[in-house]
Design a protein around this motif. Structure first.
Motif, PDB file in Angstrom:
ATOM      1  N   UNK A  28       0.265 -22.673   4.534  1.00 58.29           N
ATOM      2  CA  UNK A  28       1.577 -22.516   5.161  1.00 58.29           C
ATOM      3  C   UNK A  28       2.546 -23.412   4.394  1.00 58.29           C
ATOM      4  N   UNK A  29       3.275 -22.791   3.463  1.00 62.25           N
ATOM      5  CA  UNK A  29       4.113 -23.601   2.561  1.00 62.25           C
ATOM      6  C   UNK A  29       5.265 -24.289   3.283  1.00 62.25           C
ATOM      7  N   UNK A  30       5.647 -23.781   4.442  1.00 61.97           N
ATOM      8  CA  UNK A  30       6.722 -24.440   5.199  1.00 61.97           C
ATOM      9  C   UNK A  30       6.273 -25.853   5.581  1.00 61.97           C
ATOM     10  N   UNK A  31       4.958 -26.004   5.778  1.00 63.08           N
ATOM     11  CA  UNK A  31       4.333 -27.301   5.996  1.00 63.08           C
ATOM     12  C   UNK A  31       5.022 -28.126   7.083  1.00 63.08           C
ATOM     13  N   UNK A  32       5.275 -27.529   8.243  1.00 59.40           N
ATOM     14  CA  UNK A  32       5.971 -28.270   9.297  1.00 59.40           C
ATOM     15  C   UNK A  32       5.157 -29.481   9.755  1.00 59.40           C
ATOM     16  N   UNK A  33       5.860 -30.553  10.116  1.00 59.98           N
ATOM     17  CA  UNK A  33       5.146 -31.764  10.539  1.00 59.98           C
ATOM     18  C   UNK A  33       4.804 -31.733  12.028  1.00 59.98           C
ATOM     19  N   UNK A  34       5.482 -30.836  12.760  1.00 56.57           N
ATOM     20  CA  UNK A  34       5.175 -30.702  14.186  1.00 56.57           C
ATOM     21  C   UNK A  34       5.772 -31.799  15.043  1.00 56.57           C
ATOM     22  N   UNK A  35       6.477 -32.742  14.422  1.00 55.55           N
ATOM     23  CA  UNK A  35       6.980 -33.886  15.204  1.00 55.55           C
ATOM     24  C   UNK A  35       8.494 -34.095  15.090  1.00 55.55           C
ATOM     25  N   UNK A  36       9.151 -33.436  14.128  1.00 54.75           N
ATOM     26  CA  UNK A  36      10.602 -33.662  13.983  1.00 54.75           C
ATOM     27  C   UNK A  36      11.332 -32.933  15.119  1.00 54.75           C
ATOM     28  N   UNK A  37      12.614 -33.252  15.348  1.00 59.84           N
ATOM     29  CA  UNK A  37      13.333 -32.638  16.475  1.00 59.84           C
ATOM     30  C   UNK A  37      13.331 -31.103  16.442  1.00 59.84           C
ATOM     31  N   UNK A  38      13.391 -30.504  15.247  1.00 60.47           N
ATOM     32  CA  UNK A  38      13.404 -29.037  15.178  1.00 60.47           C
ATOM     33  C   UNK A  38      12.033 -28.453  15.482  1.00 60.47           C
ATOM     34  N   UNK A  39      10.961 -29.087  14.981  1.00 57.43           N
ATOM     35  CA  UNK A  39       9.609 -28.629  15.320  1.00 57.43           C
ATOM     36  C   UNK A  39       9.402 -28.693  16.827  1.00 57.43           C
ATOM     37  N   UNK A  40       9.882 -29.779  17.438  1.00 58.49           N
ATOM     38  CA  UNK A  40       9.688 -29.958  18.877  1.00 58.49           C
ATOM     39  C   UNK A  40      10.467 -28.912  19.682  1.00 58.49           C
ATOM     40  N   UNK A  41      11.513 -28.333  19.055  1.00 60.88           N
ATOM     41  CA  UNK A  41      12.243 -27.243  19.716  1.00 60.88           C
ATOM     42  C   UNK A  41      11.599 -25.882  19.424  1.00 60.88           C
ATOM     43  N   UNK A  42      10.457 -25.891  18.791  1.00 59.87           N
ATOM     44  CA  UNK A  42       9.781 -24.636  18.475  1.00 59.87           C
ATOM     45  C   UNK A  42      10.300 -23.983  17.210  1.00 59.87           C
ATOM     46  N   UNK A  43      11.051 -24.736  16.412  1.00 57.62           N
ATOM     47  CA  UNK A  43      11.606 -24.164  15.182  1.00 57.62           C
ATOM     48  C   UNK A  43      10.946 -24.786  13.950  1.00 57.62           C
ATOM     49  N   UNK A  44       9.626 -24.541  13.853  1.00 55.66           N
ATOM     50  CA  UNK A  44       8.884 -25.031  12.687  1.00 55.66           C
ATOM     51  C   UNK A  44       9.466 -24.488  11.386  1.00 55.66           C
ATOM     52  N   UNK A  45      10.069 -23.295  11.478  1.00 53.29           N
ATOM     53  CA  UNK A  45      10.660 -22.683  10.277  1.00 53.29           C
ATOM     54  C   UNK A  45      11.758 -23.554   9.685  1.00 53.29           C
ATOM     55  N   UNK A  46      12.350 -24.413  10.514  1.00 56.43           N
ATOM     56  CA  UNK A  46      13.455 -25.257  10.053  1.00 56.43           C
ATOM     57  C   UNK A  46      13.055 -26.733   9.982  1.00 56.43           C
TER      58      UNK A  46
END
Ligand SMILES: [Zn+2]
Length: 283
Positions: A28-46
């Protein structure tokens, strides 16, 4: 290019439960960290971290270090080359299509049948788009799109794609129009083809500022939504669609080269050959 890859896990760090050594995976090249404010809003894409990310060439290598959470299992029935394509083009198209709300019986136009747009046609079909219109200037790509389920193929050099879109159904245009190139001309086609109250999904990356008929857009009450990247769930979803035989990802790969010929592969891409949809490199 160079950010979409699939392979076998060679080693895992301490304390990593899954995946295990020997498992087939897609990065998964987006490689979301799962902990930033956008990941926490369900926006791993950003994801704000995304250290792999689009625009890197990390998989142009013999091996790549990836966080375990950002590897998605690739079923044995799906070849690695297809896993790589699904990991970027497939997941991007899946994400855009899911976010568009496209569903069974909704009309849809896909503008631009490049590497991502061609997956977009297949994913739109899988989501139940009907009728499904495909737009490109390449006869080869239009034929391929029809093979993948496009009901109407439109060469905008020969006919007006907006008029064709409005000649179908109730004559108002399509429910959802996807733009997969990022050009003013093609965005204009998508906006024109969307029915009043319809939605334009802008997936192609524009080179800079562009203009469109804002008045018609406003009076038509249309929506314009940009999408990039995908979430881990989107990647799992598109791999599942392929594993169940709904997508024909392998048929979008028009050129296959050994890894040592990477220079030739890039030249091929840059040549803009009419019959080139997707190039894959193999170890
Ligand atoms: Zn994040």
């Amino acid at each position: 290019m160079g950010h979409e890859g699939a392979g076998v896990v060679e080693a895992v760090g301490e304390g990593v439960g899954r995946p295990s050594v020997g498992e087939r995976v897609v990065v998964n090249y987006v490689n979301p960290d799962g902990t930033c404010p956008l990941c926490l809003r369900g926006r791993e894409d950003l994801c704000e971290r995304a250290p792999l990310g689009f625009g890197t060439d990390v998989v142009f290598a013999e091996a790549v270090a990836v966080e375990a959470r950002n590897l998605v299992a690739l079923p044995a029935a799906v070849p690695f080359e297809e896993g790589a394509v699904l990991g970027c083009a497939g997941a991007t198209a899946f994400h855009a299509t899911r976010r568009s709300g496209l569903g069974p019986g909704m009309s849809c136009m896909v503008v631009g049948l490049g590497g991502v747009g061609m997956q977009g046609v297949q994913v739109a079909k899988a989501f139940g788009a009907s009728p499904l219109l495909a737009v490109d200037v390449s006869p080869t790509k239009l034929r391929l799109a029809q093979k993948f389920g496009a009901d109407v193929a439109i060469d905008p050099g020969r006919e007006d794609s907006v008029e064709v879109a409005r000649s179908l159904g109730d004559g108002r245009g399509v429910d959802v129009a996807f733009e997969y190139i990022g050009l003013e001309r093609t965005l204009g086609q998508a906006i024109g083809a969307a029915r009043p109250g319809g939605l334009v999904m802008m997936v192609g990356i524009p080179g800079g500022a562009m203009t469109f008929d804002a008045q018609a857009f406003n009076l038509g009450g249309k929506g314009l939504q940009a999408t990039q990247g995908h979430s881990g769930l989107d990647l799992q979803g598109v791999i599942q669609l392929r594993a169940s035989g709904v997508l024909r990802t392998g048929e979008t790969i028009t050129h296959r080269l050994p890894f040592k010929d990477i220079g030739r592969a890039i030249s091929l891409l840059e040549s803009g050959k009419e019959d080139l949809v997707r190039v894959t490199l193999h170890h």
